[in-house]
Design a protein around this motif. Structure first.
Motif, PDB file in Angstrom:
ATOM      1  N   LEU A  62       1.021  -1.283   0.005  1.00  0.00           N
ATOM      2  CA  LEU A  62       0.230  -0.070   0.085  1.00  0.00           C
ATOM      3  C   LEU A  62       0.731   1.220   0.097  1.00  0.00           C
ATOM      4  O   LEU A  62       0.534   2.087  -0.848  1.00  0.00           O
ATOM      5  CB  LEU A  62      -0.992   0.101   1.386  1.00  0.00           C
ATOM      6  CG  LEU A  62      -2.019  -1.140   1.160  1.00  0.00           C
ATOM      7  CD1 LEU A  62      -2.877  -0.960   2.567  1.00  0.00           C
ATOM      8  CD2 LEU A  62      -2.991  -0.857   0.161  1.00  0.00           C
ATOM      9  N   ASP A  63       1.868   1.226   0.776  1.00  0.00           N
ATOM     10  CA  ASP A  63       2.854   2.349   1.133  1.00  0.00           C
ATOM     11  C   ASP A  63       3.546   2.649  -0.353  1.00  0.00           C
ATOM     12  O   ASP A  63       3.834   3.859  -0.649  1.00  0.00           O
ATOM     13  CB  ASP A  63       3.818   2.338   2.093  1.00  0.00           C
ATOM     14  CG  ASP A  63       3.221   2.354   3.565  1.00  0.00           C
ATOM     15  OD1 ASP A  63       1.919   3.101   3.622  1.00  0.00           O
ATOM     16  OD2 ASP A  63       3.649   1.998   4.391  1.00  0.00           O
ATOM     17  N   ALA A  64       3.783   1.710  -0.943  1.00  0.00           N
ATOM     18  CA  ALA A  64       4.693   1.764  -2.243  1.00  0.00           C
ATOM     19  C   ALA A  64       3.669   2.078  -3.417  1.00  0.00           C
ATOM     20  O   ALA A  64       4.037   2.784  -4.425  1.00  0.00           O
ATOM     21  CB  ALA A  64       5.191   0.405  -2.888  1.00  0.00           C
ATOM     22  N   ASN A  65       2.257   1.860  -3.547  1.00  0.00           N
ATOM     23  CA  ASN A  65       1.372   2.285  -4.461  1.00  0.00           C
ATOM     24  C   ASN A  65       0.350   3.485  -4.244  1.00  0.00           C
ATOM     25  O   ASN A  65      -0.207   3.759  -5.078  1.00  0.00           O
ATOM     26  CB  ASN A  65       0.582   1.036  -4.817  1.00  0.00           C
ATOM     27  CG  ASN A  65       1.473  -0.083  -5.285  1.00  0.00           C
ATOM     28  OD1 ASN A  65       2.395   0.050  -6.317  1.00  0.00           O
ATOM     29  ND2 ASN A  65       1.354  -1.215  -4.710  1.00  0.00           N
ATOM     30  N   PHE A  66       0.465   3.949  -3.035  1.00  0.00           N
ATOM     31  CA  PHE A  66      -0.427   5.038  -2.650  1.00  0.00           C
ATOM     32  C   PHE A  66       0.326   6.042  -1.874  1.00  0.00           C
ATOM     33  O   PHE A  66       0.911   5.781  -1.222  1.00  0.00           O
ATOM     34  CB  PHE A  66      -1.779   4.562  -2.055  1.00  0.00           C
ATOM     35  CG  PHE A  66      -2.588   3.482  -2.932  1.00  0.00           C
ATOM     36  CD1 PHE A  66      -3.361   4.153  -4.033  1.00  0.00           C
ATOM     37  CD2 PHE A  66      -2.291   2.161  -2.774  1.00  0.00           C
ATOM     38  CE1 PHE A  66      -4.104   3.203  -4.708  1.00  0.00           C
ATOM     39  CE2 PHE A  66      -2.934   1.239  -3.637  1.00  0.00           C
ATOM     40  CZ  PHE A  66      -3.932   1.560  -4.509  1.00  0.00           C
ATOM     41  N   ASP A  67      -0.401   7.166  -1.855  1.00  0.00           N
ATOM     42  CA  ASP A  67      -0.056   8.271  -0.909  1.00  0.00           C
ATOM     43  C   ASP A  67      -0.277   7.843   0.464  1.00  0.00           C
ATOM     44  O   ASP A  67      -0.900   7.317   0.882  1.00  0.00           O
ATOM     45  CB  ASP A  67      -0.599   9.604  -1.141  1.00  0.00           C
ATOM     46  CG  ASP A  67      -0.267  10.555  -0.479  1.00  0.00           C
ATOM     47  OD1 ASP A  67       0.912  11.283  -0.716  1.00  0.00           O
ATOM     48  OD2 ASP A  67      -0.962  11.208   0.495  1.00  0.00           O
ATOM     49  N   PHE A  68       0.956   8.134   1.177  1.00  0.00           N
ATOM     50  CA  PHE A  68       1.107   7.671   2.660  1.00  0.00           C
ATOM     51  C   PHE A  68      -0.409   8.160   3.446  1.00  0.00           C
ATOM     52  O   PHE A  68      -0.804   7.528   4.202  1.00  0.00           O
ATOM     53  CB  PHE A  68       2.062   8.292   3.503  1.00  0.00           C
ATOM     54  CG  PHE A  68       2.284   7.922   4.971  1.00  0.00           C
ATOM     55  CD1 PHE A  68       2.645   6.804   5.463  1.00  0.00           C
ATOM     56  CD2 PHE A  68       1.901   8.914   5.613  1.00  0.00           C
ATOM     57  CE1 PHE A  68       2.550   6.798   6.595  1.00  0.00           C
ATOM     58  CE2 PHE A  68       1.827   8.944   7.132  1.00  0.00           C
ATOM     59  CZ  PHE A  68       2.242   7.648   7.503  1.00  0.00           C
ATOM     60  N   GLU A  69      -0.667   9.527   3.190  1.00  0.00           N
ATOM     61  CA  GLU A  69      -1.884  10.014   3.876  1.00  0.00           C
ATOM     62  C   GLU A  69      -3.206   9.277   3.635  1.00  0.00           C
ATOM     63  O   GLU A  69      -3.878   8.853   4.534  1.00  0.00           O
ATOM     64  CB  GLU A  69      -2.095  11.445   3.636  1.00  0.00           C
ATOM     65  CG  GLU A  69      -1.188  12.417   4.011  1.00  0.00           C
ATOM     66  CD  GLU A  69      -1.328  13.823   3.630  1.00  0.00           C
ATOM     67  OE1 GLU A  69      -2.307  14.332   3.262  1.00  0.00           O
ATOM     68  OE2 GLU A  69      -0.303  14.786   3.767  1.00  0.00           O
ATOM     69  N   ILE A  70      -3.168   8.746   2.303  1.00  0.00           N
ATOM     70  CA  ILE A  70      -4.667   7.898   1.865  1.00  0.00           C
ATOM     71  C   ILE A  70      -4.401   6.615   2.636  1.00  0.00           C
ATOM     72  O   ILE A  70      -5.316   6.238   3.213  1.00  0.00           O
ATOM     73  CB  ILE A  70      -4.492   7.728   0.497  1.00  0.00           C
ATOM     74  CG1 ILE A  70      -4.921   8.941  -0.126  1.00  0.00           C
ATOM     75  CG2 ILE A  70      -5.534   6.441   0.117  1.00  0.00           C
ATOM     76  CD1 ILE A  70      -4.768   8.992  -1.746  1.00  0.00           C
ATOM     77  N   VAL A  71      -3.156   5.934   2.721  1.00  0.00           N
ATOM     78  CA  VAL A  71      -2.911   4.588   3.560  1.00  0.00           C
ATOM     79  C   VAL A  71      -3.408   4.795   5.252  1.00  0.00           C
ATOM     80  O   VAL A  71      -4.093   3.869   5.642  1.00  0.00           O
ATOM     81  CB  VAL A  71      -1.788   4.282   3.323  1.00  0.00           C
ATOM     82  CG1 VAL A  71      -1.641   2.965   4.023  1.00  0.00           C
ATOM     83  CG2 VAL A  71      -1.383   3.735   1.706  1.00  0.00           C
ATOM     84  N   ASP A  72      -2.845   6.097   5.416  1.00  0.00           N
ATOM     85  CA  ASP A  72      -2.837   6.241   6.846  1.00  0.00           C
ATOM     86  C   ASP A  72      -4.479   6.562   7.318  1.00  0.00           C
ATOM     87  O   ASP A  72      -4.950   5.992   8.404  1.00  0.00           O
ATOM     88  CB  ASP A  72      -1.958   7.367   7.311  1.00  0.00           C
ATOM     89  CG  ASP A  72      -1.628   7.344   8.753  1.00  0.00           C
ATOM     90  OD1 ASP A  72      -1.337   6.317   9.266  1.00  0.00           O
ATOM     91  OD2 ASP A  72      -1.508   8.522   9.239  1.00  0.00           O
ATOM     92  N   GLU A  73      -4.921   7.101   6.506  1.00  0.00           N
ATOM     93  CA  GLU A  73      -6.490   7.352   6.849  1.00  0.00           C
ATOM     94  C   GLU A  73      -7.246   6.201   6.642  1.00  0.00           C
ATOM     95  O   GLU A  73      -8.214   6.046   7.400  1.00  0.00           O
ATOM     96  CB  GLU A  73      -7.072   8.538   5.792  1.00  0.00           C
ATOM     97  CG  GLU A  73      -8.366   9.062   5.878  1.00  0.00           C
ATOM     98  CD  GLU A  73      -8.775   9.982   5.138  1.00  0.00           C
ATOM     99  OE1 GLU A  73     -10.185  10.132   4.871  1.00  0.00           O
ATOM    100  OE2 GLU A  73      -8.079  11.037   4.634  1.00  0.00           O
ATOM    101  N   PHE A  74      -7.023   5.508   5.507  1.00  0.00           N
ATOM    102  CA  PHE A  74      -7.762   4.158   5.594  1.00  0.00           C
ATOM    103  C   PHE A  74      -7.408   3.363   6.739  1.00  0.00           C
ATOM    104  O   PHE A  74      -8.515   2.622   7.343  1.00  0.00           O
ATOM    105  CB  PHE A  74      -6.993   3.176   4.363  1.00  0.00           C
ATOM    106  CG  PHE A  74      -7.759   1.685   4.359  1.00  0.00           C
ATOM    107  CD1 PHE A  74      -8.773   1.613   4.121  1.00  0.00           C
ATOM    108  CD2 PHE A  74      -6.659   0.814   4.700  1.00  0.00           C
ATOM    109  CE1 PHE A  74      -9.326   0.166   4.108  1.00  0.00           C
ATOM    110  CE2 PHE A  74      -7.189  -0.298   4.805  1.00  0.00           C
ATOM    111  CZ  PHE A  74      -8.394  -0.753   4.400  1.00  0.00           C
ATOM    112  N   LEU A  75      -6.305   3.215   7.358  1.00  0.00           N
ATOM    113  CA  LEU A  75      -6.065   2.419   8.425  1.00  0.00           C
ATOM    114  C   LEU A  75      -6.793   2.893   9.633  1.00  0.00           C
ATOM    115  O   LEU A  75      -7.134   2.245  10.617  1.00  0.00           O
ATOM    116  CB  LEU A  75      -4.410   2.246   8.434  1.00  0.00           C
ATOM    117  CG  LEU A  75      -3.854   1.357   7.674  1.00  0.00           C
ATOM    118  CD1 LEU A  75      -2.321   1.402   7.971  1.00  0.00           C
ATOM    119  CD2 LEU A  75      -4.307  -0.031   7.770  1.00  0.00           C
TER     120      LEU A  75
END
Length: 133
Positions: free
Chosen positions: A7-20
Motif C-alpha cells: 500500500l505504501d509503495a502504491n499509494f500516498d501515505f496520507e491515503i493509506v494512513d487515513e484508511f488504516l
C-alpha cells in the motif's frame, strides 16, 4: 513484502494512513453492532450501521486494490442488504457468522499492522447462513 508495504509503495501515505485509521474504528465497533442484531430496540440502527461499515470497507479496499477484503465486504454487504429488508431479528446462526466475519477483519487489521500478507478467508465464511428465522 506485506500488504502495508505494498500500500505504501502504491499509494500516498496520507491515503493509506487515513484508511488504516477508519478501518481500525470500524473493526473495533463491529462486534457490538453484531450483538445488537438480537435486540429489538437496536436491530434497525445496527443493521443499517453494519451495512454502511461494510460498504465503506468495500469501497476503500477496492480503491486500494485489496481484493480479498473488497470481495468479502461486498458479499457481507449483500447479506446485510437482505437483513435490512426485514424487521425480524437476526438468528443466532447469522450473528455467529457475522462474528466470525468480524474476527477475519480483526485478523486483517493485525496483518496490516504487522505488514504481513492478509490471512486467507476461511471457506466456511463463504457459506451464507439462512437469513430467515
Amino acid at each position: 513484502m506485506g500488504v502495508r508495504s505494498e500500500l505504501d509503495a502504491n499509494f500516498d501515505f496520507e491515503i493509506v494512513d487515513e484508511f488504516l485509521d477508519h478501518y481500525t474504528m470500524m473493526v473495533e465497533s463491529m462486534e457490538v453492532m453484531i450483538m445488537d442484531l438480537e435486540k429489538p430496540n437496536r436491530y434497525k440502527r445496527s443493521v443499517d450501521e453494519l451495512f454502511r461499515v461494510f460498504h465503506n470497507i468495500k469501497s476503500a479496499s477496492g480503491y486500494l486494490k485489496i481484493t480479498s477484503m473488497s470481495k468479502l465486504s461486498a458479499f457481507v454487504e449483500d447479506a446485510l442488504e437482505e437483513l435490512r429488508g426485514t424487521e425480524e431479528l437476526a438468528s443466532s446462526e447469522v450473528v455467529s457468522w457475522l462474528l466470525a466475519i468480524s474476527d477475519t477483519y480483526a485478523q486483517w487489521l493485525e496483518d496490516l499492522r504487522a505488514d504481513n500478507e492478509l490471512t486467507h478467508i476461511k471457506f466456511e465464511l463463504l457459506k451464507l447462513p439462512s437469513l430467515e428465522k
